[in-house]
Motif scaffolding. Structure first.
Motif, mmCIF file in Angstrom:
data_model
loop_
_atom_site.group_PDB
_atom_site.id
_atom_site.type_symbol
_atom_site.label_atom_id
_atom_site.label_comp_id
_atom_site.label_asym_id
_atom_site.label_seq_id
_atom_site.Cartn_x
_atom_site.Cartn_y
_atom_site.Cartn_z
ATOM 1 N N UNK A 257 50.134 20.193 81.269
ATOM 2 C CA UNK A 257 48.866 19.950 80.987
ATOM 3 C C UNK A 257 47.732 20.526 81.643
ATOM 4 N N UNK A 258 47.917 20.183 83.132
ATOM 5 C CA UNK A 258 47.008 21.034 84.087
ATOM 6 C C UNK A 258 47.121 22.494 84.093
ATOM 7 N N UNK A 259 48.010 23.024 83.897
ATOM 8 C CA UNK A 259 48.344 24.407 84.110
ATOM 9 C C UNK A 259 47.754 24.926 82.818
ATOM 10 N N UNK B 9 47.577 34.888 74.096
ATOM 11 C CA UNK B 9 48.774 34.974 73.805
ATOM 12 C C UNK B 9 49.366 33.608 74.688
ATOM 13 N N UNK B 10 48.777 33.637 76.118
ATOM 14 C CA UNK B 10 49.410 32.769 76.812
ATOM 15 C C UNK B 10 48.722 31.362 76.520
ATOM 16 N N UNK B 11 47.641 31.440 76.107
ATOM 17 C CA UNK B 11 47.172 29.890 75.569
ATOM 18 C C UNK B 11 48.017 29.484 74.589
ATOM 19 N N UNK B 12 48.564 30.450 73.725
ATOM 20 C CA UNK B 12 49.351 29.411 72.651
ATOM 21 C C UNK B 12 50.515 29.074 72.974
ATOM 22 N N UNK B 13 51.191 29.915 73.893
ATOM 23 C CA UNK B 13 52.343 29.635 74.682
ATOM 24 C C UNK B 13 52.277 28.274 75.543
ATOM 25 N N UNK B 14 51.255 28.144 76.184
ATOM 26 C CA UNK B 14 51.017 26.824 76.656
ATOM 27 C C UNK B 14 50.830 25.799 75.802
ATOM 28 N N UNK C 255 63.570 26.763 79.150
ATOM 29 C CA UNK C 255 62.554 26.809 78.156
ATOM 30 C C UNK C 255 62.276 27.914 77.548
ATOM 31 N N UNK C 256 63.526 28.545 77.377
ATOM 32 C CA UNK C 256 63.384 30.125 76.551
ATOM 33 C C UNK C 256 62.318 30.723 76.758
ATOM 34 N N UNK C 257 61.625 31.400 76.139
ATOM 35 C CA UNK C 257 60.563 32.313 76.438
ATOM 36 C C UNK C 257 59.161 31.610 76.114
ATOM 37 N N UNK C 258 59.356 30.311 75.883
ATOM 38 C CA UNK C 258 57.767 29.862 75.755
ATOM 39 C C UNK C 258 57.249 29.023 76.633
ATOM 40 N N UNK C 259 58.200 28.567 77.698
ATOM 41 C CA UNK C 259 57.641 28.059 78.910
ATOM 42 C C UNK C 259 57.258 28.978 80.299
ATOM 43 N N UNK D 71 53.596 22.707 76.499
ATOM 44 C CA UNK D 71 53.045 21.166 76.960
ATOM 45 C C UNK D 71 53.747 20.288 76.102
ATOM 46 N N UNK D 72 53.988 20.691 74.594
ATOM 47 C CA UNK D 72 54.263 19.795 73.664
ATOM 48 C C UNK D 72 55.809 19.800 73.839
ATOM 49 N N UNK D 73 56.603 20.604 74.455
ATOM 50 C CA UNK D 73 57.969 20.520 74.766
ATOM 51 C C UNK D 73 58.233 19.799 76.008
#
Ligand code: BDP
Length: 725
Positions: free
Chosen positions: A650-652, A670-675, A422-426, A679-681
């Motif tokens: 999603x729960x995370x 920052x983390x909220x946006x990454x989440x 997931x690269x650096x977004x997961x 989730x999308x991915x």
């Protein structure tokens, strides 16, 4: 009307409040886990202050300077007190000294001398002990070598950062593995292969004259977890790195890192004698070529007396190597080992080799090649093996080479950068992945012959040992793209030092040092981290599936990849889905890769009775209607796993949202946006894979699961021309 002066006073007041707020609530992650923010709990702070009234630090070398600076920053930040030097030892004192320098008037040196020895206790190890003499308490950090003191001090600071009891310390710690290195896949143009956090840290153009302050912070971070080596450049190496121009730059970095106990290493291109040396060949048995390397090594050591050695990717994915001249990997490695030997350097020779032209399961190729060479490598060669037999997949069984070459020192190669995760977004905490591999039992010498014991040298009695992690650092302000990816750098270092630690205790420390010391915050975050890797496996490659990611850039799902110039770079080669079923038969009836493992492992993976679900489709091709342990058919189970993995993301995300206002705003956002991306991915992975595999199974998605809202064609037509690679 407000008078103008009053207006400015009010404005200033607002500005000050704003600035204070900003400094309290805006954390860009640059400080990593070395945040020395004041300990909120006053009682704890005061108890620490009482024990560290004074500091007695003996020695003034560059390492000791580093020790002093770090400690001074930590005490200042955590306790709000400066480092107060004092050597009269009449008050409670923190004493930091080499064993030989300990003030013998008070301390029984003999006792320390014996505690700094014993089973494989290294020069880099340390002891921290509380001693009471009448009413005075001494907290003593001692070691045989200076780097031991550095590690001891970082350990001590960690105790403070995580609010541990330091009243009665009796700690003895020594690294289990000798070479604990990061591998940077950094190119000289500052791009980073498989890098997702900006550009390379190394500013080659300005080196050697300009030293960024972040080089020092990079060294501090590594030293704090015990990492003692860094390979600066990509394994797909440019020969230019060995030219005098670049060696001077490398030397400048080596100078910065030296006081932090970090050696630099370089990846070399095997054909360098031709590329930059003007020779016609790079044959490892050619005396001219050997001389070239010997001269090159001497030139490097002239500039960098503590140079670590070479990392080599040869005859792999198009790189030149000894086989171009009909020689073996051992011939190539030994030539370099000989050149480095007089200077104390080592060769890290990668076993990541496979050849599309060899009609053999890729999972067997490295084994086949290297097992035959066991006993032929010089004693300063380490063969560097990836954790699994394919390629850093979300889950692989351990590489069958571990344990299979008793006469060769094998080192581990983990990937910290999340190329396949997931690269650096997961948000994927890799501590659990690293542990799973290290704890895996090879059974080559009965039960308990773990991979960890192979690589720390203890199983087969090797005196050199090593571990490498492909770095996830870059010029992003927070170093790793995702704040939580810092935890993977951290966990790698901690496990490299001590593979007996648990993934959970490491995660807990990291959270406390990075995000919050409050248990109500630590616990939910810990839960997220601990399940994150398993979730990822489930929404990407459940039940032992592997290598079904996007072509070339490896971004997102693409199980449909086929008809490429190389079979072993396609997805269909690995999942083998057809109308009947799915999975790679690696048992006796298939490629028999399972036969490469010791008997108990082989039996466990071969039999459907005992093969863990996690590795099922890695070793078996099974009908879609095969009934799983859960009672579900294979098809249904696959769907449930994909959905469960995504659902948990999603729960995370929701659990993270609950932390609003409880942790730093900037980190929270920052983390909220990454989440949201995560989730999308995760849903993208789930939908694309389930829809694709359904074209073979022809079975419906279980009715209690929501249907993907897009078609398979939609997913297959997505393209990402500029995805990082
Ligand atoms: C693969 C990467 C590739 C690396 C290769 C390696 O996709 O960029 O060069 O591993 O480890 O996983 O050499």
């Amino acid at each position: 009307m407000i008078p103008i002066r009053k207006f400015y006073t009010i404005l200033l007041l607002f500005l000050m409040i704003y600035m204070i707020n900003l400094s309290l609530k805006a954390d860009d992650g640059y400080r990593l886990w070395l945040k020395y923010d004041k300990i909120e709990n006053e009682a704890i702070r005061e108890s620490y202050k009482k024990l560290i009234q004074k500091t007695f630090l003996i020695g003034n070398s560059s390492v000791m300077q580093v020790v002093e600076n770090e400690l001074s920053m930590a005490l200042h930040g955590l306790l709000g007190q400066p480092l107060l030097h004092n050597n009269d030892l009449t008050q409670n004192t923190l004493i930091i000294a080499l064993e030989n320098d300990l003030p013998s008037a008070i301390l029984d040196r003999e006792k320390y001398a014996t505690s700094l020895t014993g089973d494989n206790f290294s020069d880099q190890g340390f002891v921290i002990r509380t001693i009471r003499k009448s009413a005075v308490t001494y907290t003593v950090i001692t070691a045989r070598g200076e780097s031991g003191l550095l590690y001891g001090v970082f350990h001590f600071i960690r105790l403070l950062q995580t609010c541990q009891d330091i009243d009665n310390l009796n700690i003895k710690s020594s690294p289990k593995i000798k070479h604990r290195v990061l591998n940077h896949w950094d190119n000289l143009d500052r791009t980073v292969e498989r890098g997702y956090s900006g550009f390379s840290l190394w500013d080659w153009q300005k080196l050697p004259d300009y030293i960024h302050s972040y080089y020092i912070d990079y060294a501090r971070a590594n030293a704090s977890v015990g990492i003692n080596g860094t390979v600066l450049n990509n394994v797909n190496a440019s020969p230019q790195i060995l030219t005098p121009l670049y060696l001077k730059k490398v030397a400048a970095l080596a100078d910065v890192f030296r006081p932090y106990g970090i050696k630099v290493y370089l990846s070399i291109r095997f054909s360098a004698p031709i590329d930059i040396g003007g020779l016609k060949r790079a044959d490892p048995l050619d005396s001219e070529v050997r001389q070239w390397w010997a001269d090159k090594a001497a030139e490097i050591y002239e500039l960098i007396p503590n140079f670590g050695g070479f990392l080599v990717k040869a005859n792999s994915e198009g790189q030149p190597g000894p086989q171009d001249y009909g020689r073996t990997h051992a011939d190539g490695a030994n030539m370099l080992a000989e050149a480095l030997k007089p200077h104390g350097g080592v060769v890290m020779w990668r076993a990541f080799v496979y050849d599309n032209k060899v009609k053999e399961d890729r999972a067997k190729q490295a084994y086949n090649e290297f097992v035959l060479l066991d006993g032929q490598f010089n004693d300063n060669v380490l063969v560097q093996v990836k954790n699994g037999p394919i390629d850093f997949q979300p889950r692989e069984p351990f590489h069958p080479l571990f344990g299979a070459t008793p006469k060769t020192s094998l080192m581990m190669e983990f990937q910290i950068t999340q190329e396949y995760l997931g690269f650096s977004t997961h948000l994927v905490y890799l501590g659990t992945l690293f542990k799973e591999v290290l704890d895996a039992d090879t059974y080559v010498r009965d039960m308990g012959s773990t991979v960890a014991k192979v690589i720390d040298g203890s199983l087969h009695g090797h005196s050199i040992s090593g571990i490498a992690g492909v770095a996830n650092t870059g010029t992003d302000r927070n170093w790793t793209g995702h704040i939580f990816a810092q935890a993977n750098w951290y966990a790698y270092g901690r496990l490299a030092w001590d593979h007996t630690l648990t993934a959970e205790e490491i995660a807990r420390d990291w959270i406390k040092m990075t995000l919050s010391r409050d248990d109500d915050i630590v616990n939910p975050i810990l839960e997220m981290m601990m399940e994150s890797r398993e979730n990822t496996v489930n929404y990407m490659t459940p039940l032992g599936l592997h290598h079904i990611m996007g072509w070339d850039h490896h971004y997102g799902p693409a199980p449909w990849i086929k008809d490429k110039p190389r079979d072993d770079w396609t997805s269909v080669y690995y999942h083998r889905a057809n109308e009947e079923g799915i999975g790679f038969d690696r048992t006796e009836t298939g490629s028999n890769a399972v036969s490469l493992y010791a008997k108990p492992v082989r039996q466990k993976f071969s039999s459907l009775e005992t093969c863990p679900d996690e590795y099922l489709l890695w070793f078996h091709h099974l009908d879609w209607t095969y009934v799983m342990r859960s009672g579900n058919t294979l098809w249904d189970e696959l769907c449930y796993r994909y959905y469960d993995g995504a659902e948990r993301v999603t729960r995370m995300k929701e659990a993270w949202n609950d932390l609003q206002d409880k942790i730093d705003d900037e980190i929270y956002n920052h983390v909220k946006q990454m989440m949201i991306i995560h989730e999308k991915e995760a849903i993208w992975w789930r939908n694309a894979c389930v829809l694709y595999f359904q074209t073979f199974s022809g079975l419906p998605i279980p009715t209690d699961l929501v249907r993907p809202d897009k078609s398979l064609e939609y997913y297959m037509n997505l393209s990402f021309p500029f995805a990082p690679k």
